[in-house]
Scaffold this active site. Structure first.
Site, PDB file in Angstrom:
ATOM      1  N   GLU A 158      28.877  20.753 -18.499  1.00  0.00           N
ATOM      2  CA  GLU A 158      27.752  20.231 -19.287  1.00  0.00           C
ATOM      3  C   GLU A 158      27.217  21.300 -20.233  1.00  0.00           C
ATOM      4  OE1 GLU A 158      27.592  17.191 -19.355  1.00  0.00           O
ATOM      5  OE2 GLU A 158      28.613  16.733 -17.483  1.00  0.00           O
ATOM      6  N   HIS A 204      28.118  22.949 -27.839  1.00  0.00           N
ATOM      7  CA  HIS A 204      28.591  22.178 -28.994  1.00  0.00           C
ATOM      8  C   HIS A 204      27.392  21.648 -29.788  1.00  0.00           C
ATOM      9  CE1 HIS A 204      31.896  18.992 -30.211  1.00  0.00           C
ATOM     10  NE2 HIS A 204      31.657  19.858 -31.161  1.00  0.00           N
TER      11      HIS A 204
END
Ligand SMILES: [Zn+2]
Length: 697
Positions: free
Chosen positions: A472, A478
């Site tokens: 996660e 990202h």
């Protein structure tokens, strides 16, 4: 509601304060609809102006629309987040009341002919003068107009809009049924013997829960950590079977809550609507429609990919299962597999997930994880207190560049609790924007379902949990390290969905590295890191039962892709039939007839993975191959990390996923890195070949 009150509510509506982080604890169900209505009304008025501008330009039309996108997401994100992690009757009702508003708004926007024309005009007239990011944005937008049916005759357009709205409602309903069915079941235990094998933390929590309810003994809930612990560790076959049955029949026509929250009809309706949407746009089926925005191009390409992996892993999986039955000395049922696998693993490697817990207190894991990210990507991560949160367990962190420039922030909601959706995920709280109208830094939610801390000890993680956290966090990077200025293609937005798991699965690799294990482990009593020999043994478990777990993932992926590719209105979804066919092809472990896992398969029926579960495997190939580049230059090599950041991590949807990969790797992705990582690039052990373990890899 009286007008005066309405005005008060508007002035105090925390969802309309967009210059700060969300004031979660002030958000009441009655704020939701008025806030959304106000934002959507204002947006619609603005869109009306933009659509009629005489000479549209990137600055005069696209930028303002990006701003509206940002505003809508910023209003809705805290609502949908709270609905997932702090569900209540009131919030659920408000959330559901808003779905039609939001869906209608989104479809109207996506089907707007004047805007579509404006975007095409801008692309034609201004395209050559724009940068590559802006051109990519225009290309995405024009494609998405088309995929929303912009060119359709009015009647079909209307039908598309209705189907999208119905889908949003059906998907919410699916999720509610799963949550309610999960919350409804628990197992009272009065005989201490039945708890044999379970860890003390879990037992202590079960006793507290019983005491709170003035019940004797212990009460085990059906949350994820409890379910996993029971099927892995409980010596009682009855207890394991009961949990397996309750978990795999949630929201179905079978099991202990049979028929009460049955999703069977909801799933049929969802598949029917999706197929209809695809057909309205002249795609043969929903799978093909979904591929229009993906790296993979055709149904055959995806099925071929999944079958290739199945062929490569089948022999290993069958050998693993045969060996496990030998070890157990009997035929195994589905609820025995986790239990004996754990024992075999323990015997072979002298490692058990439960025994590792004391070495992985959450604070230690976090600080080690942060160090890795800080080193690789040249950032700083610091906790900040005093930020509004939605539950006392939630923590808040800021991320900045080495030079101190703020980059973004994230919340961590780590523990399982009632009224919180199971699983782990990253979601956007605020997306990055850098527009002439203003700048916003990205904010993420990281949500997990770990076993909570005890009264006098921190939360202790299994190594599986640690891997989940790294996963996660990879998604988080990202979102947070994006350098894209436009919300619709920043972070994970606009990224081909079958590439979106690349950063997350890439980052998982670090949770297995000796130097990282050294930093993320520290016994909660002594502070001692995981001893070197135990570390080596843990690392050796990584490819343990890799064949079985690959086949299981392929079962999910093939089921998902086939139900979407093969749907035909005259015969319906064939959900259970397709499941049976897929299982006869790839299942190695026998699954009871009454198992109804599709009924709680939120990824595909409620989340964004419809006809996209294969993405995990697809992106895992990219991730393994990308990590192999790090292995070639040293996994902590900062120059490689910088190239990864620049080519992939920071680029969001602003460039083609394959091109980005090729820039980083210097060639197209290669499936062998993944097979090697899982240790299934070798032929199956010889003694099983004679039994027809399947074709060689
Ligand atoms: Zn993920």
């Amino acid at each position: 509601m009286a007008p005066a009150m309405e005005r008060d509510l508007r002035m105090d509506n925390p969802l309309l304060h967009q210059d700060s982080l969300p004031q979660f604890m002030s958000i009441r169900p009655e704020h939701v609809e008025p806030a959304l209505r106000q934002v959507l009304d204002a947006n619609r008025a603005r869109i009306g102006e933009l659509a009629t501008l005489g000479a549209p330009t990137f600055a005069s039309v696209v930028e303002p629309l990006e701003e509206l996108h940002h505003r809508t997401s910023r209003t809705w994100s805290p609502v949908s987040h709270l609905n997932a992690v702090l569900n209540s009757e009131g919030l659920r009702a408000s959330y559901n009341a808003c779905l039609p508003l939001l869906s209608a708004y989104q479809t109207d926007l996506a089907q707007s002919e004047p805007l579509y024309r404006a975007y095409r005009t801008i692309a034609e007239r201004e395209g050559a003068a724009l940068g590559p990011v802006q051109r990519e944005l225009l290309e995405h937008a024009v494609r998405d107009f088309r995929l929303a049916g912009v060119g359709l005759p009015l009647e079909r357009k209307e039908r598309f809009k209705t189907a999208m709205l119905e889908l949003a409602q059906l998907q919410a309903r699916f999720e509610e049924n799963v949550l309610d069915a999960t919350n409804a079941w628990s197992r009272p235990v009065t005989d201490r013997d039945e708890l044999r094998g379970l860890n003390e933390m879990l037992i202590e929590q079960a006793r507290t829960r019983a005491a709170e309810q003035q019940a004797p003994g212990w009460i085990l809930r059906l949350d994820q950590p409890t379910y996993v612990a029971v099927v892995t560790d409980a010596e009682s076959v009855d207890l394991r079977r009961a949990f397996y049955e309750a978990w795999t029949t949630r929201a179905s026509d079978r099991g202990p809550t049979a028929g009460r929250w049955d999703n069977s009809a909801v799933m049929e309706e969802i598949l029917r609507r999706r197929h209809e949407v695809a057909r309205l746009l002249d795609y043969p089926n929903y799978a093909q429609y979904a591929l229009a925005t993906r790296m993979a191009h055709s149904v055959d390409e995806v099925l071929g990919f999944l079958h290739e992996l199945a062929a490569a892993a089948r022999g290993a999986a069958q050998a693993e299962f045969a060996e496990l039955e030998d070890f157990a000395g009997r035929k195994l049922a589905a609820w025995d597999v986790g239990f004996y696998a754990e024992r075999l693993q323990r015997e072979r490697f002298h490692v058990s997930q439960e025994e590792l817990r004391p070495y992985f207190p959450l604070p230690r894991v976090l600080s080690g994880l942060f160090e890795v990210a800080e080193w690789l990507f040249g950032v700083r991560i610091r906790e900040r207190s005093g930020t509004p949160i939605w539950h006392p367990d939630v923590r808040f962190f800021e991320i900045s560049s080495a030079a101190g420039e703020p980059l973004g922030s994230f919340y961590l909601d780590a523990y399982a609790r009632a009224n919180k959706r199971s699983g782990a995920w990253m979601d956007e709280c605020i997306g990055r924007k850098h527009l002439s109208s203003g700048t916003a830094l990205p904010v993420a939610y990281l949500v997990c379902n770990f076993l909570p801390p005890g009264r006098e000890r921190p939360a202790l993680l299994t190594h599986d949990d640690v891997v989940t956290l790294f996963h996660e966090f990879g998604h988080g990077l990202h979102h947070l390290l994006t350098r894209v200025d436009y919300p619709s293609i920043a972070g994970i937005n606009g990224v081909a969905w079958d590439a979106v798991e690349l950063p997350s699965q890439f980052f998982e690799n670090y949770a297995w590295h000796p130097q990282v294990l050294e930093r993320i482990s520290g016994h909660f009593d002594s502070g001692a890191p995981l001893p070197a020999d135990q570390q080596q043994r843990l690392i050796a478990t990584r490819s343990f039962h890799a064949g079985l777990s690959m086949m299981r993932q392929l079962e999910f992926a093939l089921f998902d892709f086939r139900v979407h590719a093969e749907y035909a209105p005259e015969r319906g979804g064939r959900i259970l039939e397709t499941l049976r066919e897929v299982r006869s092809e790839v299942a190695v472990v026998p699954v009871p007839e009454w198992n109804r896992f599709p009924n709680s398969f939120g990824h595909i029926f409620a989340g964004g993975y419809a006809a996209g579960y294969y993405s995990y495997k697809w992106a895992e190939v990219l991730a393994a191959d990308a990590f192999a580049a790090f292995e070639e230059s040293g996994v902590f090599d900062r120059a490689t990390a910088r190239r990864f950041l620049e080519a992939i991590l920071s680029r969001g949807g602003s460039r083609d996923a394959l091109e980005a990969f090729v820039e980083f790797r210097g060639r197209r992705p290669d499936v062998r890195a993944l097979l090697k990582q899982h240790g299934i690039d070798r032929a199956a052990p010889k003694q099983y070949d004679a039994e027809g373990a399947g074709e060689p890899a």
